[in-house]
Design a protein around this motif. Sequence first.
Motif, short mmCIF file in Angstrom:
data_model
loop_
_atom_site.label_atom_id
_atom_site.label_comp_id
_atom_site.label_asym_id
_atom_site.label_seq_id
_atom_site.Cartn_x
_atom_site.Cartn_y
_atom_site.Cartn_z
N ASN A 140 20.98 24.19 -23.54
CA ASN A 140 19.86 24.32 -22.62
C ASN A 140 19.96 25.65 -21.86
O ASN A 140 20.91 26.43 -22.02
CB ASN A 140 19.77 23.13 -21.66
CG ASN A 140 20.96 23.03 -20.74
OD1 ASN A 140 21.55 24.03 -20.36
ND2 ASN A 140 21.32 21.81 -20.37
N GLU A 141 18.97 25.91 -21.04
CA GLU A 141 18.88 27.19 -20.34
C GLU A 141 20.05 27.41 -19.38
O GLU A 141 20.55 28.52 -19.25
CB GLU A 141 17.56 27.27 -19.58
CG GLU A 141 17.28 28.66 -19.05
CD GLU A 141 15.88 28.80 -18.47
OE1 GLU A 141 15.78 29.45 -17.42
OE2 GLU A 141 14.93 28.27 -19.06
N CYS A 142 20.53 26.34 -18.75
CA CYS A 142 21.68 26.47 -17.84
C CYS A 142 22.93 26.88 -18.60
O CYS A 142 23.71 27.71 -18.12
CB CYS A 142 21.93 25.16 -17.10
SG CYS A 142 20.65 24.76 -15.90
N PHE A 145 22.99 28.61 -21.40
CA PHE A 145 22.79 29.99 -21.79
C PHE A 145 23.12 30.93 -20.63
O PHE A 145 23.81 31.94 -20.81
CB PHE A 145 21.34 30.21 -22.26
CG PHE A 145 21.08 31.64 -22.66
CD1 PHE A 145 21.50 32.11 -23.90
CD2 PHE A 145 20.42 32.49 -21.80
CE1 PHE A 145 21.26 33.43 -24.26
CE2 PHE A 145 20.18 33.81 -22.15
CZ PHE A 145 20.60 34.28 -23.39
N ASP A 146 22.64 30.60 -19.43
CA ASP A 146 22.91 31.43 -18.26
C ASP A 146 24.41 31.48 -17.96
O ASP A 146 24.94 32.55 -17.63
CB ASP A 146 22.16 30.90 -17.04
CG ASP A 146 20.65 31.11 -17.12
OD1 ASP A 146 20.21 31.92 -17.97
OD2 ASP A 146 19.93 30.46 -16.34
N PHE A 147 25.08 30.35 -18.09
CA PHE A 147 26.52 30.30 -17.84
C PHE A 147 27.27 31.17 -18.85
O PHE A 147 28.14 31.97 -18.48
CB PHE A 147 27.02 28.86 -17.90
CG PHE A 147 28.50 28.73 -17.70
CD1 PHE A 147 29.05 28.85 -16.43
CD2 PHE A 147 29.35 28.53 -18.78
CE1 PHE A 147 30.43 28.75 -16.24
CE2 PHE A 147 30.71 28.43 -18.60
CZ PHE A 147 31.26 28.54 -17.32
N VAL A 148 26.95 31.03 -20.13
CA VAL A 148 27.62 31.81 -21.18
C VAL A 148 27.33 33.29 -20.99
O VAL A 148 28.24 34.12 -21.09
CB VAL A 148 27.19 31.32 -22.58
CG1 VAL A 148 27.68 32.26 -23.67
CG2 VAL A 148 27.69 29.91 -22.83
N ALA A 149 26.09 33.65 -20.70
CA ALA A 149 25.74 35.05 -20.48
C ALA A 149 26.52 35.61 -19.30
O ALA A 149 27.04 36.74 -19.36
CB ALA A 149 24.24 35.19 -20.26
#
Length: 57
Positions: free
Chosen positions: A2-4, A6-10
């Motif tokens: 999910n988007e959260c 993705f933000d964490f990995v980025a």
Amino acid sequence: MNECDFDFVASKLFDLLNFIVKKGISEPRELEDLYQLTPEAPRQNAEAKDLKSRNNA
């Protein structure tokens, strides 16, 4: 994913990139700048001792 996620990995990838730049570029440059502030005679003496110890090892 999910988007959260993705933000964490980025965010972690940017942290890793910043770490690599700091260790590979920034810190060596800062150390070199500090080393250059050392007066020339003591710096040459230290370099000679370092070379001698490397040759004896």
